[in-house]
Structure formats: C-alpha cells, structure tokens
Motif scaffolding. Sequence first.
Motif, short mmCIF file in Angstrom:
data_model
loop_
_atom_site.label_atom_id
_atom_site.label_comp_id
_atom_site.label_asym_id
_atom_site.label_seq_id
_atom_site.Cartn_x
_atom_site.Cartn_y
_atom_site.Cartn_z
N ALA A 193 14.21 -0.58 55.10
CA ALA A 193 13.62 -1.92 55.26
C ALA A 193 12.15 -1.93 54.85
N ALA A 194 11.43 -0.88 55.21
CA ALA A 194 10.01 -0.80 54.83
C ALA A 194 9.87 -0.71 53.32
N TYR A 195 10.74 0.09 52.69
CA TYR A 195 10.70 0.18 51.23
C TYR A 195 11.00 -1.17 50.60
N ALA A 196 12.03 -1.85 51.09
CA ALA A 196 12.39 -3.15 50.52
C ALA A 196 11.23 -4.13 50.64
N MET A 197 10.53 -4.11 51.76
CA MET A 197 9.38 -5.00 51.95
C MET A 197 8.26 -4.61 50.97
N ARG A 198 8.00 -3.31 50.83
CA ARG A 198 6.96 -2.86 49.89
C ARG A 198 7.29 -3.26 48.46
N LEU A 199 8.56 -3.13 48.10
CA LEU A 199 8.98 -3.49 46.75
C LEU A 199 8.80 -4.99 46.52
N THR A 200 9.21 -5.78 47.48
CA THR A 200 9.06 -7.24 47.36
C THR A 200 7.59 -7.61 47.20
N LEU A 249 9.60 3.73 41.17
CA LEU A 249 10.84 4.25 41.74
C LEU A 249 12.00 3.29 41.48
N HIS A 250 11.70 2.02 41.52
CA HIS A 250 12.73 1.00 41.29
C HIS A 250 13.09 0.89 39.81
N VAL A 251 12.06 0.80 38.94
CA VAL A 251 12.29 0.50 37.54
C VAL A 251 12.68 1.74 36.75
N TRP A 252 11.84 2.76 36.76
CA TRP A 252 12.07 3.91 35.88
C TRP A 252 12.98 4.96 36.48
N GLU A 253 12.86 5.17 37.76
CA GLU A 253 13.72 6.18 38.39
C GLU A 253 15.07 5.59 38.76
N GLU A 254 15.15 4.25 38.81
CA GLU A 254 16.38 3.53 39.12
C GLU A 254 17.00 3.98 40.44
N LEU A 255 16.15 4.21 41.43
CA LEU A 255 16.64 4.61 42.74
C LEU A 255 17.03 3.38 43.55
N ASP A 256 18.10 3.53 44.34
CA ASP A 256 18.42 2.43 45.25
C ASP A 256 17.44 2.49 46.43
N ALA A 257 17.48 1.47 47.25
CA ALA A 257 16.50 1.34 48.33
C ALA A 257 16.54 2.53 49.29
N ARG A 258 17.72 3.03 49.58
CA ARG A 258 17.84 4.16 50.51
C ARG A 258 17.17 5.41 49.94
N ASP A 259 17.45 5.71 48.67
CA ASP A 259 16.88 6.91 48.06
C ASP A 259 15.37 6.77 47.85
N ALA A 260 14.93 5.60 47.44
CA ALA A 260 13.50 5.38 47.26
C ALA A 260 12.76 5.50 48.59
N ALA A 261 13.37 4.99 49.65
CA ALA A 261 12.76 5.10 50.98
C ALA A 261 12.64 6.56 51.39
N THR A 262 13.63 7.36 51.04
CA THR A 262 13.57 8.79 51.35
C THR A 262 12.41 9.44 50.60
N PRO A 311 -2.57 -1.53 42.89
CA PRO A 311 -2.89 -0.30 43.61
C PRO A 311 -1.83 0.77 43.32
N PRO A 312 -2.20 2.03 43.38
CA PRO A 312 -1.24 3.11 43.11
C PRO A 312 0.02 3.03 43.97
N ALA A 313 -0.10 2.58 45.21
CA ALA A 313 1.09 2.49 46.07
C ALA A 313 2.08 1.48 45.50
N ASP A 314 1.60 0.35 44.99
CA ASP A 314 2.49 -0.64 44.38
C ASP A 314 3.11 -0.09 43.10
N GLN A 315 2.31 0.62 42.30
CA GLN A 315 2.84 1.21 41.08
C GLN A 315 3.96 2.20 41.40
N GLU A 316 3.76 3.00 42.45
CA GLU A 316 4.77 3.99 42.83
C GLU A 316 6.07 3.32 43.26
N VAL A 317 5.98 2.28 44.08
CA VAL A 317 7.17 1.57 44.55
C VAL A 317 7.92 0.97 43.36
N LEU A 318 7.19 0.32 42.48
CA LEU A 318 7.83 -0.29 41.31
C LEU A 318 8.42 0.77 40.38
#
Length: 178
Positions: free
Chosen positions: A147-154, A127-140, A118-125
Amino acid sequence: MPIDTEAQFTDVYRAHYEDVLRFVRRRAHPMNVDDIVGETFLAAWRRRRELPENPRPWLFGAARNVMLNANRGMRRQAALVVHIQQAAATADVDDPAVDATAEVDSRIDLVAAWRSLPPADQEVLALHVWEELDARDAATVLGCTRAAYAMRLTRAKRRLAGRLSPTAPASSVLSLTH
C-alpha cells in the motif's frame, strides 16, 4: 572484541572517529563525508558483537563499502537519466500522422520533468517502468508495504505529470509510466 555495552561502543567510537573521518575525507566528496562516517559507525553498532580486537581496519573497510554503495547508487541514477534521454531521442519520425516536432518537444519536456523529480520519486517510477515490477515486488525492494508503494507511485506520477508543460500531451506521460 565483542562489545556488550553502549559505553564500550562509545569508547571505540571516540578512539577511532577521527581516523575514520580522515580516511573518508581523503576519498569522498566533502558533502558526503558526514553521512558516510555515520553509516560506518551504524554498521559497527549493528555488528558490535563481531568486531575484531583492533576495529580500525574493519571500520576502514566498512567506510569503503559505504562509499562503494553510494557510488553505485549515483551510477544507477545517471544511467536512468541516460535511458530517459535515449527514449526522448527516439521520436517516431517515419509516421506521417505523428507531428515529429511535437513528439520531440514532449519528450524533452519529459526529460526535464524527470530530472526535476526527487530521487525517491525517480526510484519508484523506475521500478514500475523499467524494472516492470508489480507492486508487491517493488514494495519488497523499497522495504515498505504494498500500500505504501502504491501511494508513493501514485504521488510520483502526479508530481511527474505536474512538472510537464501544460501543453504536453498526456500520451507522452503514459507511454513512459506504464
């Protein structure tokens, strides 16, 4: 023409809904029309105290901006798919220790798995892989807690891994998710 009451906004909505609907229908994919019109009037509601005396042009401009934002999102999505395809095409064929066929196969599997997310999973991944954002910045970016971002990423990583063929080596998943 500041709008102070729900009744006043309802009057503006009734007076201009058909015009905005026609405006959007001429410019957007039929599947997106209702969402665009809804977002346009949501923006009008949020800015109701700033609406001009004649809100019709403002509503058209807001609808245009909603359509432009949607188009940018679709282009970003397509760019991610292209990026994955390019990554899949760059198997290391010069290293004799690497089975080039297996590497290409695993990357093709990864591309197919990515596209099925789903697009939401692609976006979370992304942000992690290509944008190399840490959890705090990706959550922003996503407007959620760390915590919600970390759960979505997992969960997104699990869904991606689950979509890969059972014979795909784990290294291909890890190389694109770290």
